[in-house]
Design an enzyme around this catalytic site. Structure first.
Site, mmCIF file in Angstrom:
data_model
loop_
_atom_site.group_PDB
_atom_site.id
_atom_site.type_symbol
_atom_site.label_atom_id
_atom_site.label_comp_id
_atom_site.label_asym_id
_atom_site.label_seq_id
_atom_site.Cartn_x
_atom_site.Cartn_y
_atom_site.Cartn_z
ATOM 1 N N TRP A 12 43.065 -41.485 29.312
ATOM 2 C CA TRP A 12 42.475 -40.682 28.096
ATOM 3 C C TRP A 12 43.919 -40.556 27.430
ATOM 4 O O TRP A 12 43.231 -39.989 26.438
ATOM 5 C CB TRP A 12 42.063 -40.003 28.920
ATOM 6 C CG TRP A 12 40.323 -39.775 29.733
ATOM 7 C CD1 TRP A 12 39.645 -41.076 29.629
ATOM 8 C CD2 TRP A 12 39.786 -38.671 30.098
ATOM 9 N NE1 TRP A 12 38.832 -40.969 29.964
ATOM 10 C CE2 TRP A 12 38.023 -39.792 30.304
ATOM 11 C CE3 TRP A 12 39.775 -37.589 30.156
ATOM 12 C CZ2 TRP A 12 37.512 -38.969 31.107
ATOM 13 C CZ3 TRP A 12 38.467 -37.017 31.217
ATOM 14 C CH2 TRP A 12 37.818 -37.365 31.164
ATOM 15 N N LYS A 13 44.697 -40.684 27.788
ATOM 16 C CA LYS A 13 46.131 -40.405 26.465
ATOM 17 C C LYS A 13 45.861 -38.813 26.420
ATOM 18 O O LYS A 13 45.199 -38.146 26.989
ATOM 19 C CB LYS A 13 46.382 -41.076 25.149
ATOM 20 C CG LYS A 13 46.295 -42.450 25.649
ATOM 21 C CD LYS A 13 46.503 -43.562 24.699
ATOM 22 C CE LYS A 13 46.994 -44.781 25.040
ATOM 23 N NZ LYS A 13 47.292 -46.343 24.136
ATOM 24 N N HIS A 97 54.773 -45.387 30.256
ATOM 25 C CA HIS A 97 53.522 -45.703 29.777
ATOM 26 C C HIS A 97 54.252 -45.899 28.333
ATOM 27 O O HIS A 97 55.161 -45.261 28.122
ATOM 28 C CB HIS A 97 52.805 -44.820 28.777
ATOM 29 C CG HIS A 97 51.537 -45.566 28.498
ATOM 30 N ND1 HIS A 97 52.433 -45.527 27.105
ATOM 31 C CD2 HIS A 97 50.295 -45.590 29.315
ATOM 32 C CE1 HIS A 97 50.720 -46.433 26.245
ATOM 33 N NE2 HIS A 97 49.772 -46.835 27.512
ATOM 34 N N GLU A 99 53.993 -45.829 25.356
ATOM 35 C CA GLU A 99 54.177 -44.223 24.498
ATOM 36 C C GLU A 99 55.266 -43.561 25.467
ATOM 37 O O GLU A 99 55.905 -42.706 23.774
ATOM 38 C CB GLU A 99 52.900 -43.414 24.728
ATOM 39 C CG GLU A 99 51.474 -44.920 23.759
ATOM 40 C CD GLU A 99 49.796 -44.638 23.785
ATOM 41 O OE1 GLU A 99 50.097 -44.009 24.338
ATOM 42 O OE2 GLU A 99 49.759 -45.347 23.472
ATOM 43 N N GLU A 169 51.754 -54.025 29.611
ATOM 44 C CA GLU A 169 50.720 -53.603 28.958
ATOM 45 C C GLU A 169 51.563 -53.933 27.798
ATOM 46 O O GLU A 169 52.798 -53.250 27.461
ATOM 47 C CB GLU A 169 50.718 -52.052 28.985
ATOM 48 C CG GLU A 169 49.920 -51.107 29.761
ATOM 49 C CD GLU A 169 49.063 -50.312 29.581
ATOM 50 O OE1 GLU A 169 48.263 -50.060 29.482
ATOM 51 O OE2 GLU A 169 50.241 -49.275 29.438
ATOM 52 N N SER A 214 44.418 -52.619 24.417
ATOM 53 C CA SER A 214 42.613 -53.323 24.066
ATOM 54 C C SER A 214 42.169 -54.169 24.996
ATOM 55 O O SER A 214 41.119 -54.910 24.520
ATOM 56 C CB SER A 214 42.913 -53.974 22.820
ATOM 57 O OG SER A 214 43.987 -53.397 22.302
ATOM 58 N N GLY A 235 42.647 -48.017 27.766
ATOM 59 C CA GLY A 235 43.037 -46.429 26.920
ATOM 60 C C GLY A 235 41.903 -46.495 25.965
ATOM 61 O O GLY A 235 40.455 -45.700 26.426
HETATM 62 P P1 PGA Z 1 44.516 -49.418 24.830
HETATM 63 O O1 PGA Z 1 45.359 -48.741 24.772
HETATM 64 O O2 PGA Z 1 43.332 -49.847 25.748
HETATM 65 O O3 PGA Z 1 43.378 -48.585 23.695
HETATM 66 O O4 PGA Z 1 45.112 -50.958 23.594
HETATM 67 C C1 PGA Z 1 45.566 -48.538 26.392
HETATM 68 C C2 PGA Z 1 46.993 -48.656 27.451
HETATM 69 O O5 PGA Z 1 47.850 -47.856 26.370
HETATM 70 O O6 PGA Z 1 46.997 -47.430 28.725
#
Ligand code: PGA
Length: 252
Positions: A12-13, A97, A99, A169, A214, A235
């Site tokens: 969910w970030k 992750h 990010e 990822e 995605s 995500g």
């Molecule tokens: P996304 O993110 O499905 O929105 O591309 C995946 C993730 O960062 O875990």
């Protein structure tokens, strides 16, 4: 070959208040299939962990955090430790992750410490690896994945490698709508499995490796049909209970 139960994780970030968490689970939980596969994990923000755990306790859905500090306690303002997560009833934790690597200075050195700390606290680490667009275009994908997998798992004993869940990822596919093709995902995941095999053939056969980037209801089945794709880290599409339920169904 050991049976690798499919694994679907919702990342969910930084989304969902406690009220939104309740709303999601009220819609999603009734749609969870009554079978042991796939395993389903919701990676909620820290502030929603307790709510999610309480609501999921009667179901087979488990709850994960999205990061943790490597120390058990100490003067680390704003951080959360593995024992704190374990105390709450958290099952797993995303580590590394992209990010966090990109915006919060997460390093392979820190991950080499965090992954065994998570395991030691009874948390299942979901270790994320992946190359950026420049690295893929520069033909560096194999080198990047090799460096990340080797460094981040260096301190995990061979006998516990299979307890780590690894998520591939590619950064160019995260949140962009540009998904890796099933062939690209399979190729990267086979490489990652071969890297684990250098340490332990047994662990390589058992370790779950996920694709993330995605993943949507309309591409999940095709990606999940690849031999080495054991699941997905989702995500954007995991924020909608209907979409995530459809992806869970695709894994069934
Ligand atoms: P996304 O993110 O499905 O929105 O591309 C995946 C993730 O960062 O875990």
């Amino acid at each position: 070959m050991p049976d690798r139960t499919a694994y679907l994780a919702a990342n969910w970030k930084m989304h969902k208040t406690t009220e939104e968490t309740e709303g999601f689970l009220a819609e999603f939980l009734p749609r969870v299939p009554d079978s042991p596969s796939p395993e389903i994990v919701i990676c909620a923000p820290f502030t929603s962990l307790n709510t999610a755990i309480e609501l999921c306790v009667q179901s087979r859905v488990r709850v994960a955090a999205q990061n943790m500090h490597e120390a058990d306690e100490g003067a680390f303002t704003g951080e959360i430790s593995a024992p704190m997560l374990q105390d709450l009833g958290v099952h797993a934790v995303i580590l590394g992750h992209s990010e966090r690597r990109q915006y919060f200075n997460e390093t392979d050195e820190a991950l080499a410490r965090k992954v065994p700390v998570a395991l030691g606290a009874g948390l299942e680490p979901i270790l994320c690896v992946g190359e950026n667009e420049g690295q893929r275009d520069g033909d560096e994908t194999e080198a990047v994945l090799t460096r990340q997998v080797e460094a981040d798992l260096a301190e995990v004993p061979d006998a516990r490698l299979s307890e780590v869940v690894i998520a591939y990822e590619p950064i160019w596919a995260i949140g962009t709508g540009r998904t890796a093709t099933p062939d690209q995902a399979q190729e990267a995941l086979a490489l990652i499995r071969s890297l684990v095999a250098r340490r332990s053939e047994e662990a390589a056969a058992a370790v779950r490796i996920l694709y993330g980037g995605s993943v949507k209801p309309d591409n999940a089945a095709e990606l999940l049909s690849e031999a080495d794709v054991d699941g997905a880290l989702v995500g954007g599409a995991s924020l909608d209970p209907g979409d995530f339920a459809a992806i869970v169904e695709a894994a069934g």
